[in-house]
Design a protein around this motif. Structure first.
Motif, PDB file in Angstrom:
ATOM      1  N   ARG A 331      37.907 -44.063  -3.684  1.00  0.00           N
ATOM      2  CA  ARG A 331      36.626 -44.773  -3.706  1.00  0.00           C
ATOM      3  C   ARG A 331      35.692 -44.073  -4.681  1.00  0.00           C
ATOM      4  NH1 ARG A 331      34.220 -44.503   1.629  1.00  0.00           N
ATOM      5  NH2 ARG A 331      32.893 -42.804   0.882  1.00  0.00           N
ATOM      6  N   PHE A 332      35.102 -44.850  -5.575  1.00  0.00           N
ATOM      7  CA  PHE A 332      34.188 -44.324  -6.575  1.00  0.00           C
ATOM      8  C   PHE A 332      32.784 -44.875  -6.329  1.00  0.00           C
ATOM      9  CE2 PHE A 332      38.432 -44.522  -8.306  1.00  0.00           C
ATOM     10  CZ  PHE A 332      38.593 -43.284  -8.913  1.00  0.00           C
ATOM     11  N   ARG A 333      31.777 -44.025  -6.571  1.00  0.00           N
ATOM     12  CA  ARG A 333      30.386 -44.429  -6.351  1.00  0.00           C
ATOM     13  C   ARG A 333      29.605 -44.382  -7.656  1.00  0.00           C
ATOM     14  NH1 ARG A 333      27.652 -45.655  -2.242  1.00  0.00           N
ATOM     15  NH2 ARG A 333      29.281 -44.866  -0.840  1.00  0.00           N
ATOM     16  N   LEU A 334      28.711 -45.351  -7.828  1.00  0.00           N
ATOM     17  CA  LEU A 334      27.859 -45.421  -9.005  1.00  0.00           C
ATOM     18  C   LEU A 334      26.777 -44.351  -8.953  1.00  0.00           C
ATOM     19  CD1 LEU A 334      26.913 -46.992 -11.570  1.00  0.00           C
ATOM     20  CD2 LEU A 334      25.500 -48.392 -10.032  1.00  0.00           C
ATOM     21  N   TYR A 335      26.583 -43.674 -10.081  1.00  0.00           N
ATOM     22  CA  TYR A 335      25.498 -42.703 -10.232  1.00  0.00           C
ATOM     23  C   TYR A 335      24.585 -43.170 -11.355  1.00  0.00           C
ATOM     24  CZ  TYR A 335      27.422 -39.260  -7.035  1.00  0.00           C
ATOM     25  OH  TYR A 335      27.848 -38.625  -5.901  1.00  0.00           O
ATOM     26  N   THR A 336      23.309 -43.211 -11.071  1.00  0.00           N
ATOM     27  CA  THR A 336      22.325 -43.592 -12.075  1.00  0.00           C
ATOM     28  C   THR A 336      21.274 -42.497 -12.152  1.00  0.00           C
ATOM     29  OG1 THR A 336      22.638 -45.971 -11.749  1.00  0.00           O
ATOM     30  CG2 THR A 336      20.548 -45.275 -12.688  1.00  0.00           C
ATOM     31  N   ASN A 337      20.931 -42.112 -13.378  1.00  0.00           N
ATOM     32  CA  ASN A 337      19.977 -41.018 -13.555  1.00  0.00           C
ATOM     33  C   ASN A 337      20.493 -39.750 -12.868  1.00  0.00           C
ATOM     34  OD1 ASN A 337      17.549 -40.074 -14.661  1.00  0.00           O
ATOM     35  ND2 ASN A 337      16.406 -40.447 -12.774  1.00  0.00           N
ATOM     36  N   GLY A 338      21.821 -39.674 -12.733  1.00  0.00           N
ATOM     37  CA  GLY A 338      22.453 -38.519 -12.112  1.00  0.00           C
ATOM     38  C   GLY A 338      22.439 -38.520 -10.599  1.00  0.00           C
ATOM     39  N   LEU A 339      21.988 -39.614  -9.962  1.00  0.00           N
ATOM     40  CA  LEU A 339      21.871 -39.665  -8.496  1.00  0.00           C
ATOM     41  C   LEU A 339      22.741 -40.783  -7.932  1.00  0.00           C
ATOM     42  CD1 LEU A 339      17.993 -39.208  -8.138  1.00  0.00           C
ATOM     43  CD2 LEU A 339      19.762 -37.448  -8.053  1.00  0.00           C
ATOM     44  N   PRO A 340      23.322 -40.582  -6.728  1.00  0.00           N
ATOM     45  CA  PRO A 340      24.197 -41.602  -6.130  1.00  0.00           C
ATOM     46  C   PRO A 340      23.414 -42.820  -5.674  1.00  0.00           C
ATOM     47  CG  PRO A 340      23.811 -39.818  -4.570  1.00  0.00           C
ATOM     48  CD  PRO A 340      23.192 -39.388  -5.865  1.00  0.00           C
ATOM     49  N   VAL A 341      24.067 -43.978  -5.787  1.00  0.00           N
ATOM     50  CA  VAL A 341      23.439 -45.251  -5.413  1.00  0.00           C
ATOM     51  C   VAL A 341      24.114 -45.791  -4.160  1.00  0.00           C
ATOM     52  CG1 VAL A 341      22.949 -47.617  -6.136  1.00  0.00           C
ATOM     53  CG2 VAL A 341      22.885 -45.747  -7.825  1.00  0.00           C
ATOM     54  N   PHE A 342      23.299 -46.134  -3.160  1.00  0.00           N
ATOM     55  CA  PHE A 342      23.797 -46.723  -1.913  1.00  0.00           C
ATOM     56  C   PHE A 342      23.232 -48.135  -1.805  1.00  0.00           C
ATOM     57  CE2 PHE A 342      24.076 -42.189  -1.425  1.00  0.00           C
ATOM     58  CZ  PHE A 342      25.288 -41.998  -0.792  1.00  0.00           C
ATOM     59  N   TRP A 343      24.135 -49.110  -1.818  1.00  0.00           N
ATOM     60  CA  TRP A 343      23.770 -50.524  -1.882  1.00  0.00           C
ATOM     61  C   TRP A 343      23.457 -51.055  -0.487  1.00  0.00           C
ATOM     62  CZ3 TRP A 343      23.619 -52.193  -6.873  1.00  0.00           C
ATOM     63  CH2 TRP A 343      23.314 -53.549  -7.086  1.00  0.00           C
ATOM     64  N   ASP A 344      22.374 -51.786  -0.383  1.00  0.00           N
ATOM     65  CA  ASP A 344      22.038 -52.419   0.896  1.00  0.00           C
ATOM     66  C   ASP A 344      23.033 -53.535   1.202  1.00  0.00           C
ATOM     67  OD1 ASP A 344      19.911 -50.776   1.288  1.00  0.00           O
ATOM     68  OD2 ASP A 344      18.358 -52.234   0.825  1.00  0.00           O
ATOM     69  N   GLY A 345      23.260 -53.773   2.463  1.00  0.00           N
ATOM     70  CA  GLY A 345      24.122 -54.875   2.868  1.00  0.00           C
ATOM     71  C   GLY A 345      25.324 -54.452   3.677  1.00  0.00           C
ATOM     72  N   GLY A 346      25.744 -53.199   3.559  1.00  0.00           N
ATOM     73  CA  GLY A 346      26.808 -52.694   4.419  1.00  0.00           C
ATOM     74  C   GLY A 346      28.213 -53.111   4.041  1.00  0.00           C
ATOM     75  N   GLU A 347      28.394 -53.791   2.880  1.00  0.00           N
ATOM     76  CA  GLU A 347      29.742 -54.182   2.478  1.00  0.00           C
ATOM     77  C   GLU A 347      30.556 -52.945   2.078  1.00  0.00           C
ATOM     78  OE1 GLU A 347      31.350 -56.933   2.512  1.00  0.00           O
ATOM     79  OE2 GLU A 347      29.811 -58.412   2.931  1.00  0.00           O
ATOM     80  N   PRO A 413      18.861 -35.935  -3.000  1.00  0.00           N
ATOM     81  CA  PRO A 413      18.178 -37.131  -3.483  1.00  0.00           C
ATOM     82  C   PRO A 413      19.161 -38.190  -3.961  1.00  0.00           C
ATOM     83  CG  PRO A 413      18.054 -35.381  -5.110  1.00  0.00           C
ATOM     84  CD  PRO A 413      18.714 -34.791  -3.906  1.00  0.00           C
ATOM     85  N   GLY A 414      18.791 -39.453  -3.794  1.00  0.00           N
ATOM     86  CA  GLY A 414      19.633 -40.546  -4.236  1.00  0.00           C
ATOM     87  C   GLY A 414      18.811 -41.816  -4.358  1.00  0.00           C
ATOM     88  N   TYR A 415      19.501 -42.948  -4.423  1.00  0.00           N
ATOM     89  CA  TYR A 415      18.833 -44.247  -4.525  1.00  0.00           C
ATOM     90  C   TYR A 415      19.372 -45.202  -3.465  1.00  0.00           C
ATOM     91  CZ  TYR A 415      17.008 -43.146  -9.229  1.00  0.00           C
ATOM     92  OH  TYR A 415      16.348 -42.594 -10.297  1.00  0.00           O
ATOM     93  N   ARG A 416      18.483 -46.012  -2.916  1.00  0.00           N
ATOM     94  CA  ARG A 416      18.891 -47.213  -2.187  1.00  0.00           C
ATOM     95  C   ARG A 416      18.439 -48.399  -3.019  1.00  0.00           C
ATOM     96  NH1 ARG A 416      15.069 -50.118   0.445  1.00  0.00           N
ATOM     97  NH2 ARG A 416      13.031 -49.159   0.815  1.00  0.00           N
ATOM     98  N   THR A 417      18.973 -49.585  -2.719  1.00  0.00           N
ATOM     99  CA  THR A 417      18.719 -50.728  -3.600  1.00  0.00           C
ATOM    100  C   THR A 417      17.921 -51.830  -2.924  1.00  0.00           C
ATOM    101  OG1 THR A 417      20.812 -51.744  -2.954  1.00  0.00           O
ATOM    102  CG2 THR A 417      20.834 -50.316  -4.900  1.00  0.00           C
ATOM    103  N   ASP A 418      17.208 -52.572  -3.750  1.00  0.00           N
ATOM    104  CA  ASP A 418      16.472 -53.754  -3.300  1.00  0.00           C
ATOM    105  C   ASP A 418      16.685 -54.836  -4.358  1.00  0.00           C
ATOM    106  OD1 ASP A 418      14.559 -55.203  -1.602  1.00  0.00           O
ATOM    107  OD2 ASP A 418      13.217 -55.028  -3.318  1.00  0.00           O
ATOM    108  N   ILE A 419      17.260 -55.982  -3.949  1.00  0.00           N
ATOM    109  CA  ILE A 419      17.609 -57.045  -4.899  1.00  0.00           C
ATOM    110  C   ILE A 419      16.610 -58.191  -4.810  1.00  0.00           C
ATOM    111  CG2 ILE A 419      19.409 -58.661  -5.603  1.00  0.00           C
ATOM    112  CD1 ILE A 419      21.418 -56.801  -4.200  1.00  0.00           C
ATOM    113  N   LYS A 420      16.136 -58.611  -5.990  1.00  0.00           N
ATOM    114  CA  LYS A 420      15.181 -59.720  -6.046  1.00  0.00           C
ATOM    115  C   LYS A 420      15.183 -60.308  -7.451  1.00  0.00           C
ATOM    116  CE  LYS A 420      10.359 -60.891  -4.993  1.00  0.00           C
ATOM    117  NZ  LYS A 420       9.028 -60.344  -4.608  1.00  0.00           N
TER     118      LYS A 420
END
Length: 449
Positions: A331-347, A413-420
């Motif tokens: 399993r690979f995870r996206l890193y942006t600005n050097g920080l891990p990204v956790f996508w909302d939605g639980g998929e 530190p990391g990121y969570r996402t908000d889609i709009k």
């Protein structure tokens, strides 16, 4: 007379050579034609641009890099978008590691390591197999006798001698190597060159003799960019052209649950039209024992580079063993600005995660979302946000009833996402990794909370 005959024969030979060369030059295909025959098929690309991975060590790179110097601590995220970080990782990747032995350092020794010795600490967000360390460093690395590896700490003493500790936070065991890392003094200066923030080491209370697991937190609010990216979508036709050798042999078969399956009798590509996910499978009879994890990662790297599958900087996040499959899932995870990204939605599979397995002739399974964030953010929407400092963060954890000693394994530190509106905003947050494998988030409190 003899000399005269020799001269005539030599002249004839030279003329014959010129004639033959002319015939070959006229009849032979050009250099360009040899390199690019009409029937050559270039691998199809699913996107116009992607993040270039330079080697397997960049896939298996640590998620966090900490620099310890003069008793101070600075964190450098594993930001492969910056040339200085790539150079640092490339040098650490070439570290010579020999003479491994299990050690049980005392509390005093651990404290001296943090307070008095210069070092580079590589942190992985999950406990990874020791074989992955061979993928990051080199296959010549004597595999550490550990069940898992959470951290690697390369340090230098006053005499200039270097050592590396492979630490398993899962089991509390440590293996130490003799290390040779070239340009060590210059490499640790990268923290200052990048203006990396200074952090304070917080040590949760542990049993005597246990390996300390320091949490590095800032004394001042931590500035992190909030980023907004347009969402792009890969077409299913591009994936078919990339994943099947001969698209003319593909048959389309409808299945249940709003999913469409394509097959050429050997490979299958299932398109979940409701969730915009794909699952690709290619059977292979090769057994897992014939290929190491490093070999499998190398096959994945080749596969992803052929069709530009790295739609961003993805790092190895975890290895999942499946009883129904011979080889594990990576399993690979996206890193942006050097920080891990956790996508909302639980998929399980999101635009921030990829899942693949490989053995034998290549990749045997490939799960991904059709959506992905553009490689470049919307500059007009970029702004600086401030994560809570150490005092406020610890107070928030206390308010939530989260105990550092009993529940927390790491904080970073990391990121969570908000889609709009067909765009995704990466919101800075503290990732609180808990003992039970779940996560919690702490971020800047809104007014009135």
């Amino acid at each position: 007379m003899i000399d005269h005959i020799k001269s005539v024969l030599l002249t004839i030979l030279i003329l014959t050579s010129f004639v033959q060369s002319g015939i070959l030059l006229y009849t032979s295909p050009s250099y360009e034609q040899v390199l690019t025959p009409d029937d050559y098929s270039y691998p199809h690309k699913i996107v116009k641009e992607s993040f270039e991975k330079q080697g397997v060590h960049e896939i298996a790179a640590p998620s966090q890099i900490l620099i310890h110097q003069n008793g101070k601590h600075q964190q450098i995220p594993g930001n492969l978008e910056k040339s200085q970080i790539r150079n640092l990782l490339s040098n650490v990747h070439l570290t010579e590691l020999t003479r491994p032995q299990k050690v049980t350092p005392s509390n005093k020794d651990w404290n001296n390591l943090m307070a008095k010795k210069d070092g580079i600490e590589l942190r992985f967000n999950n406990n990874l197999s020791p074989e992955i360390m061979q993928a990051f460093f080199t296959t010549d690395l004597p595999k550490p006798d550990l069940r898992s590896v959470s951290r690697v700490w390369i340090y230098q003493n006053a005499a200039g001698d270097q050592s590396a500790r492979f630490i398993s936070d899962e089991t509390g065991k440590t293996v130490q190597y003799k290390a040779t890392l070239e340009s060590f003094a210059d490499l640790i200066k990268v923290a200052d060159k990048l203006n990396a923030p200074f952090l304070s080491a917080t040590l949760p209370k542990k049993n005597s003799g246990a390996i300390p697991r320091p949490l590095y937190l800032p004394n001042d609010p931590l500035a992190v960019q909030q980023l907004r990216y347009p969402l792009k979508k890969i077409t299913i036709n591009d994936l078919k052209l990339a994943l099947f050798p001969d698209p003319n042999l593909i048959e389309k078969k409808l299945t249940l649950d709003r999913a469409t399956m394509y097959t050429d009798t050997t490979r299958t590509l299932q398109h979940n039209t409701a969730k915009n996910l794909i699952t690709y499978n290619r059977p292979d009879s090769t057994t897992e024992s014939e290929f190491s994890l490093t070999d499998q990662l190398d096959l994945i790297q080749q596969f992803m580079r052929r069709h530009e599958g790295w739609t961003g900087n993805f790092l190895l996040d975890d290895i999942e063993n499946d009883p129904d499959q011979v080889t594990p899932f990576f399993r690979f995870r996206l890193y942006t600005n050097g920080l891990p990204v956790f996508w909302d939605g639980g998929e399980k599979i999101t635009p921030a995660t990829l899942r693949l397995s490989a053995v034998g002739k290549g990749v045997t399974s490939y799960d991904r979302s059709l959506f992905y964030p553009a490689l470049q953010p919307d500059k007009k929407a970029t702004k600086v946000s401030y994560l809570p400092d150490k005092k406020e963060l610890l107070a928030e954890l206390d308010r939530k009833g989260i105990s550092l000693e009993k529940k927390v394994t790491s904080i970073y530190p990391g990121y969570r996402t908000d889609i709009k509106d067909q765009a995704v905003t990466f919101i800075p947050t503290w990732i609180i990794q808990l003992e039970d494998g779940t996560r919690n988030y702490v971020e800047k409190r809104s007014p009135g909370r």
